[in-house]
Each structure stands twice: as C-alpha cells, then as structure tokens.
Enzyme design. Sequence first.
Site, PDB file in Angstrom:
ATOM      1  N   LEU A  52     -72.043 -23.722  83.973  1.00 50.08           N
ATOM      2  CA  LEU A  52     -70.832 -24.511  84.165  1.00 50.08           C
ATOM      3  C   LEU A  52     -71.006 -25.921  83.608  1.00 50.08           C
ATOM      4  CD1 LEU A  52     -68.006 -24.338  85.577  1.00 50.08           C
ATOM      5  CD2 LEU A  52     -69.106 -25.332  87.601  1.00 50.08           C
ATOM      6  N   SER A 118     -77.439 -20.386  85.612  1.00 44.58           N
ATOM      7  CA  SER A 118     -76.393 -20.731  86.574  1.00 44.58           C
ATOM      8  C   SER A 118     -75.200 -19.776  86.435  1.00 44.58           C
ATOM      9  CB  SER A 118     -75.992 -22.197  86.379  1.00 44.58           C
ATOM     10  OG  SER A 118     -75.248 -22.679  87.466  1.00 44.58           O
ATOM     11  N   GLN A 119     -74.010 -20.301  86.233  1.00 46.45           N
ATOM     12  CA  GLN A 119     -72.837 -19.444  86.078  1.00 46.45           C
ATOM     13  C   GLN A 119     -73.038 -18.422  84.968  1.00 46.45           C
ATOM     14  OE1 GLN A 119     -68.533 -20.953  86.286  1.00 46.45           O
ATOM     15  NE2 GLN A 119     -68.777 -20.663  84.084  1.00 46.45           N
ATOM     16  N   ASP A 235     -83.003 -26.551  94.758  1.00 46.44           N
ATOM     17  CA  ASP A 235     -82.000 -26.484  93.696  1.00 46.44           C
ATOM     18  C   ASP A 235     -80.887 -27.504  93.916  1.00 46.44           C
ATOM     19  OD1 ASP A 235     -80.768 -24.485  91.451  1.00 46.44           O
ATOM     20  OD2 ASP A 235     -79.198 -25.156  92.825  1.00 46.44           O
ATOM     21  N   HIS A 290     -81.324 -28.391  90.262  1.00 51.50           N
ATOM     22  CA  HIS A 290     -80.548 -27.418  89.498  1.00 51.50           C
ATOM     23  C   HIS A 290     -80.515 -27.712  87.997  1.00 51.50           C
ATOM     24  CE1 HIS A 290     -77.738 -24.124  89.093  1.00 51.50           C
ATOM     25  NE2 HIS A 290     -76.919 -24.900  88.411  1.00 51.50           N
TER      26      HIS A 290
END
EC number: 3.1.2.2
Length: 309
Positions: A52, A118-119, A235, A290
């Site tokens: 993202l 991630s996404q 994270d 993250h």
Amino acid sequence: MKSCGSMLGLRGICLPRTGVLFLLPLLPLLLLPATPAPHRATYKPVIVVHGLFDSSYSFRHLLEYINQTHPGTVVTVLDLFDGRESLRPLWEQVQGFGEAVAPIMAKAPEGVHLICYSQGGLVCRALLSVMDDHNVDSFISLSSPQMGQYGDTDYLKWLFPTSMRSNLYRICYSPWGQEFSICNYWHDPHHDDLYLNASSFLALINGERDHPNATAWRKNFLRVGHLVLIGGPDDGVITPWQSSFFGFYDANETVLEMEEQPVYLRDSFGLKTLVARGAIVRCPMAGIPHTAWHSNRTLYDACIEPWLS
C-alpha cells in the site's frame, strides 16, 4: 618455408618422423578438448510486488542484496498501482499484476519466485489462486495481513479520519467501502457475519464463503512449491501481527494461531495440505518496523535468500 612433405604434421607443427616417436605417449593429452569454463549457477527469476502506497523505488535495497548474493538473477519489481493507485480494488490489481507476471512465467520453464510485501502479499495469494498454470516455486509473503487487518494505523486515519477500528465496519462492509483495497481485507472479529457476507476479496480467497471457483482456486494455490511467511511483533502496522502467519483474533480479541483457524481446520484453500507436505516456512523476527522489512539485511539473509534457488 620448409616443406612438411617428408615429415608428419601435428597441429601445424612440422616434426621429423623420428620425433613423432617421442610424442606418441603424449598424443592422447594433446588431443583432449580444451577445459570448459566453470559453470555459473543460474537462478530462477524473481518477481516483486509492492504494498500500500509503495512503488518500485522502495525495493532498491532488496535488489542490491539479491544482486550481491545471487548475481545474474533477473529481478522484476512490478511498477503498477503505485502510490494512491494502490487503493484500487484488489481484484482490479490482481488482474493488472496477473497480466504483468504471465509473460515472465512463460519465459521461465523452471519456475519463478514471488516476493510480495504487505498488501502485495494478498495480491500474490490471489494470483496463485486464479492462475491455472502458474509456476511459482517460492511465494515469500513479507509482512502481509494474510488473515486480514483490524487495527488503527496512520494509513486508516488518513483514509477514514472520522472512523475508528470499532466502527470502520460500517464503511468497509458497504458496497462503497469495498471499492478501497484496504476494506477488501478489513476483518472485524466482532462482526463476522457482516465480514463473510460483504467481503468481496478476503473471504473468497480464504474459502470462507462458497463460490463456484473454490475447488479450482484451491488446486491452483497448491501448485506453489514453498510458502514462506515473514513477520514480527514490532511491525507496528499489521494488526494483529500474527496475521502475517495466518493467525487472527477471535471474538474476544484473543489471537488464535494458524492451526486453530477454521480455514486451516477445514483446509478450505490448502493451508493444512501445505503444512502436511512441509511446504510452509515461518520466519518470525523481532525488532523490525513495517517499513523496514524489505531493507533489513539480517532479515534478508535469514528468511529470503535461502529460498531464492
């Protein structure tokens, strides 16, 4: 120039007949082919899918690490749905990324590796489900909310400034909300029925809701060689962080690990089968926020490099 008419010619050298007698024992060595150059290992192509609000630039350190440890590897960081475009519905992104990875796979008969952050890890999991002929050897899921997201983050506060996680379901579980990627994997454990009925993405790829493609998607997903799950307690974005390992909250917000999840117990999309054949690798690591997963060299050496054959 002296004629070789009365002599024997050996590789352009003129020698008296008597001289040949001395070379006869060496003749097999002289006729051996030249020693071939040392064989250089070839590595499967690597495809990287961002998360993202990301872009390909975010992965410059990862590219450097791969080039250092596996020189000559063809690495493609897909430059699609960058920045705010990453908020587009995930099925739209799956289609776009699928069109980009298909020709790369077609040129790699030995298979490819996916590193999905991630996404992007959810995009890649959907790709493995819908592509009938994918040849992914290692799918490396890098801090991805594989079982969904339920947490207040800066991304959410920017996108939905008047909502908190406790009432975001009102937006995300509406047709309008499902037009945003983050709502496609919003997983409110206190409104499970709404999630199952409204989720147009996560509930489908998890096999939590019946659909006509469920059997085919499960078969496709099980074509993967290894599923490498990476994440950690520091994270700060993925909530709960165990979602990176297919863990998630129950209705009391107690985290249930993967093996306790209904999707695992029912083997709805293949997790239990992958575990049984030893194809799932879990690599938790503390101390990494993250935004640093793809630039941390220690993490790369321990959790990513070993799977880039």
